[in-house]
Design a protein around this motif. Structure first.
Motif, PDB file in Angstrom:
ATOM      1  N   TYR A  40       0.923  -1.306   0.072  1.00 49.17           N
ATOM      2  CA  TYR A  40       0.012   0.003   0.010  1.00 49.17           C
ATOM      3  C   TYR A  40       0.842   1.353  -0.072  1.00 49.17           C
ATOM      4  O   TYR A  40       0.473   2.373  -0.751  1.00 49.17           O
ATOM      5  CB  TYR A  40      -1.052  -0.056   1.391  1.00 49.17           C
ATOM      6  CG  TYR A  40      -2.025   0.892   1.085  1.00 49.17           C
ATOM      7  CD1 TYR A  40      -2.940   1.118   0.256  1.00 49.17           C
ATOM      8  CD2 TYR A  40      -1.881   2.189   2.072  1.00 49.17           C
ATOM      9  CE1 TYR A  40      -3.929   2.137   0.027  1.00 49.17           C
ATOM     10  CE2 TYR A  40      -2.985   3.071   2.294  1.00 49.17           C
ATOM     11  CZ  TYR A  40      -3.935   3.141   1.290  1.00 49.17           C
ATOM     12  OH  TYR A  40      -4.755   4.116   1.068  1.00 49.17           O
ATOM     13  N   ARG A  42       3.921   1.564  -1.273  1.00 52.20           N
ATOM     14  CA  ARG A  42       4.235   1.678  -2.680  1.00 52.20           C
ATOM     15  C   ARG A  42       3.262   2.146  -3.720  1.00 52.20           C
ATOM     16  O   ARG A  42       3.739   3.151  -4.397  1.00 52.20           O
ATOM     17  CB  ARG A  42       4.893   0.292  -3.046  1.00 52.20           C
ATOM     18  CG  ARG A  42       5.896  -0.133  -2.487  1.00 52.20           C
ATOM     19  CD  ARG A  42       6.364  -1.907  -2.876  1.00 52.20           C
ATOM     20  NE  ARG A  42       6.780  -1.743  -4.334  1.00 52.20           N
ATOM     21  CZ  ARG A  42       7.875  -1.686  -4.788  1.00 52.20           C
ATOM     22  NH1 ARG A  42       9.145  -1.409  -3.626  1.00 52.20           N
ATOM     23  NH2 ARG A  42       8.287  -1.846  -6.028  1.00 52.20           N
ATOM     24  N   ARG A  43       2.038   2.011  -3.231  1.00 51.52           N
ATOM     25  CA  ARG A  43       1.147   2.490  -4.383  1.00 51.52           C
ATOM     26  C   ARG A  43       0.804   4.188  -4.073  1.00 51.52           C
ATOM     27  O   ARG A  43       0.486   4.803  -5.023  1.00 51.52           O
ATOM     28  CB  ARG A  43      -0.221   1.684  -4.142  1.00 51.52           C
ATOM     29  CG  ARG A  43      -0.320   0.241  -4.677  1.00 51.52           C
ATOM     30  CD  ARG A  43      -1.598  -0.336  -4.460  1.00 51.52           C
ATOM     31  NE  ARG A  43      -2.556   0.362  -5.087  1.00 51.52           N
ATOM     32  CZ  ARG A  43      -2.867   0.313  -6.590  1.00 51.52           C
ATOM     33  NH1 ARG A  43      -2.368  -0.469  -7.048  1.00 51.52           N
ATOM     34  NH2 ARG A  43      -3.703   1.031  -6.986  1.00 51.52           N
ATOM     35  N   SER A  46       3.831   5.950  -5.479  1.00 54.23           N
ATOM     36  CA  SER A  46       3.481   5.839  -6.960  1.00 54.23           C
ATOM     37  C   SER A  46       2.534   6.816  -7.642  1.00 54.23           C
ATOM     38  O   SER A  46       2.353   6.724  -8.795  1.00 54.23           O
ATOM     39  CB  SER A  46       3.369   4.673  -7.449  1.00 54.23           C
ATOM     40  OG  SER A  46       2.121   3.937  -6.980  1.00 54.23           O
ATOM     41  N   GLN A  47       1.863   7.586  -7.031  1.00 54.93           N
ATOM     42  CA  GLN A  47       0.595   8.412  -7.235  1.00 54.93           C
ATOM     43  C   GLN A  47       1.135   9.965  -6.870  1.00 54.93           C
ATOM     44  O   GLN A  47       0.920  10.323  -5.825  1.00 54.93           O
ATOM     45  CB  GLN A  47      -0.736   8.041  -6.659  1.00 54.93           C
ATOM     46  CG  GLN A  47      -1.078   6.743  -7.010  1.00 54.93           C
ATOM     47  CD  GLN A  47      -2.429   6.219  -6.346  1.00 54.93           C
ATOM     48  OE1 GLN A  47      -2.378   5.834  -5.218  1.00 54.93           O
ATOM     49  NE2 GLN A  47      -3.613   6.866  -6.976  1.00 54.93           N
TER      50      GLN A  47
END
Length: 283
Positions: A40, A42-43, A46-47
């Motif tokens: 989570y 990492r996500r 990445s935004q």
């Protein structure tokens, strides 16, 4: 004891056994929380649109290092917190048992303190914002709490107070701590806490990060988590059997509620600080 009591599903605390090696549900819950939290975080990184100036505080490549710091903080802080906050006399009499984490005994408040210190150390050593790193960690923490509370339920520990609600159940382990009132039906308070401290708190923070730009104000997510957990835990303590003979069970208050008070104050301060910095001309 009501005749309509639910039967507690007496799970085997060992999820998997291979020869002399045993993997317990409690260990799996920690592993699940850390791995899902890692994914989570990492996500979130990445935004770019979630962050101020579309710039995450550090690269996705550093998440592996952050996970290591968090793991050490959770395990060491959780264990030492339990020893110091809940069973100091027991472990002073047998200090070798402090390291016997496989026997159980972890404190969330201790784990949180250990995690906060380790994330601060990560930020200092990597030259990144410690508050933003903490925001990432606390955005994912409710997922780990959810799995941890489910493991508490599977183990039949940290059970609720005596009750006659239709969904009350008899917890077999309660007879060792409260033989004078057992068998008695009790609240499945672990499930209440899994819902409030885990799912509800995650949903609130997710709404803030993805709809209200909370990650653009360092400390706001951390403050929301601390405040939300303190309130959810304090409410859950109304239904949870207090830690027996604890010195901080004072009147209607429990040790868990008193330990949550500094979290509440710290959380409110971080929210105020983040809002002050987000408002132009206000210092």
């Amino acid at each position: 004891m009501t005749i309509f009591a639910l039967t507690f599903p007496d799970f085997d605390p060992v999820a998997l056994s291979i020869g002399p090696f045993a993997i317990k549900w409690y260990g799996l819950s920690y592993l699940a929380g850390l791995v899902i939290g890692w994914i989570y975080i990492r996500r979130l990184l990445s935004q770019p649109t979630l962050w101020r100036n579309n710039t995450p505080p550090f690269s996705v490549a550093k998440v592996d290092d952050l996970l290591l710091y968090i793991t050490l903080g959770v395990v060491l802080g959780g264990r030492l917190g339990y020893v110091l906050l809940y069973e100091p006399a027991t472990y002073l009499a047998a200090p070798a048992d402090i390291l016997a984490v496989w026997k159980g005994g972890m404190s969330f408040h201790g784990a949180l303190a250990g995690c906060a210190f380790s994330v601060w150390l990560f930020g200092r050593r990597n030259g990144v914002s410690a508050l933003s790193a903490m925001d990432l960690g606390t955005a994912a923490v409710p997922l780990g709490i959810f799995f941890g509370r489910i493991a508490n339920f599977i183990n039949g520990e940290l059970f609720g107070r005596v009750s006659d609600v239709p969904w009350a159940m008899v917890f077999p382990h309660a007879r060792y701590l409260h033989p004078d009132v057992e068998p008695a039906t009790r609240h499945p308070s672990q499930l209440y806490e899994a819902a409030l401290e885990g799912l509800v708190l995650f949903a609130i923070i997710r709404l803030l990060t993805h709809s209200f730009g909370a990650l653009k104000s360092p400390g706001l997510v951390t403050g929301t988590f601390l405040t939300g957990y303190a309130l959810a835990r304090s409410f859950g303590e109304i239904f949870r059997e207090p830690h027996i003979h604890h010195a901080l069970n004072i009147g209607p208050l429990t040790a868990g509620q008193i330990y949550s008070l500094p979290m509440l104050l710290g959380g409110l301060y971080l929210i105020w600080r983040a809002r002050q910095e987000a408002t132009p001309g206000v210092r």
